[in-house]
Write a protein that holds these residues in place. Structure first.
Motif, PDB file in Angstrom:
ATOM      1  N   ALA A 108      -8.028   1.889   2.077  1.00  0.00           N
ATOM      2  CA  ALA A 108      -7.419   1.113   0.996  1.00  0.00           C
ATOM      3  C   ALA A 108      -7.110  -0.313   1.446  1.00  0.00           C
ATOM      4  O   ALA A 108      -7.327  -1.269   0.692  1.00  0.00           O
ATOM      5  N   SER A 136      -3.877  10.963   4.791  1.00  0.00           N
ATOM      6  CA  SER A 136      -3.275   9.813   4.126  1.00  0.00           C
ATOM      7  C   SER A 136      -3.447   8.546   4.949  1.00  0.00           C
ATOM      8  O   SER A 136      -3.655   7.459   4.403  1.00  0.00           O
ATOM      9  N   GLU A 195     -10.393  -2.191   1.517  1.00  0.00           N
ATOM     10  CA  GLU A 195     -10.932  -2.447   0.183  1.00  0.00           C
ATOM     11  C   GLU A 195     -10.083  -3.437  -0.604  1.00  0.00           C
ATOM     12  O   GLU A 195     -10.599  -4.357  -1.227  1.00  0.00           O
ATOM     13  N   GLU A 196      -8.759  -3.245  -0.597  1.00  0.00           N
ATOM     14  CA  GLU A 196      -7.890  -4.074  -1.425  1.00  0.00           C
ATOM     15  C   GLU A 196      -7.673  -5.477  -0.882  1.00  0.00           C
ATOM     16  O   GLU A 196      -7.495  -6.419  -1.639  1.00  0.00           O
ATOM     17  N   GLU A 206      -6.850   7.229   4.450  1.00  0.00           N
ATOM     18  CA  GLU A 206      -6.887   6.588   3.139  1.00  0.00           C
ATOM     19  C   GLU A 206      -6.226   5.215   3.195  1.00  0.00           C
ATOM     20  O   GLU A 206      -6.686   4.271   2.545  1.00  0.00           O
ATOM     21  N   LEU A 207      -5.163   5.104   3.970  1.00  0.00           N
ATOM     22  CA  LEU A 207      -4.465   3.834   4.133  1.00  0.00           C
ATOM     23  C   LEU A 207      -5.397   2.776   4.728  1.00  0.00           C
ATOM     24  O   LEU A 207      -5.459   1.646   4.251  1.00  0.00           O
ATOM     25  N   LEU A 254       0.828  -1.211   0.000  1.00  0.00           N
ATOM     26  CA  LEU A 254       0.000   0.000   0.000  1.00  0.00           C
ATOM     27  C   LEU A 254       0.857   1.254   0.000  1.00  0.00           C
ATOM     28  O   LEU A 254       0.572   2.205  -0.717  1.00  0.00           O
ATOM     29  N   HIS A 307       0.028   2.245  -3.622  1.00  0.00           N
ATOM     30  CA  HIS A 307      -1.109   3.164  -3.519  1.00  0.00           C
ATOM     31  C   HIS A 307      -0.661   4.599  -3.246  1.00  0.00           C
ATOM     32  O   HIS A 307      -1.203   5.540  -3.801  1.00  0.00           O
TER      33      HIS A 307
END
Length: 89
Positions: free
Chosen positions: A56, A49, A59-60, A52-53, A20, A24
């Motif tokens: 992400a 950020s 989700e990922e 967002e981490l 990530l 990302h």
């Protein structure tokens, strides 16, 4: 192969976290330069950020990070984030 690395490297970071950061967020450091003592601040990642981490990662990788992952700050270390990833499994 992976277990031998984990037993010898105390500061091994979860592959998902490294992926990530380098993928990302396009963190411009070699994955080998990241350690459990590296702070998010030193990677130019702010509190937005970090949120967002978390999103992400969920989700990922389809993992749910524990509530304490939301307490990460720019001054937090990758080691602290790694512990959150460990508890997500």
């Amino acid at each position: 192969m992976g277990q031998a690395e984990e037993s010898t490297a105390e500061s091994a970071l979860p592959e998902e976290l490294v992926a990530l950061l380098t993928g990302h967020f396009n963190v411009k450091v070699d994955a080998g330069e990241l350690s459990d003592r590296t702070t998010f601040e030193s990677l130019d990642l702010d509190s937005l950020s970090l949120m967002e981490l978390v999103v992400a990662a969920e989700e990922e990788y389809g993992i749910v990070l524990p509530e304490n992952a939301l307490d990460l700050r720019p001054s937090s270390t990758l080691g602290e984030a790694a512990r959150a990833f460990e508890h997500a499994r």
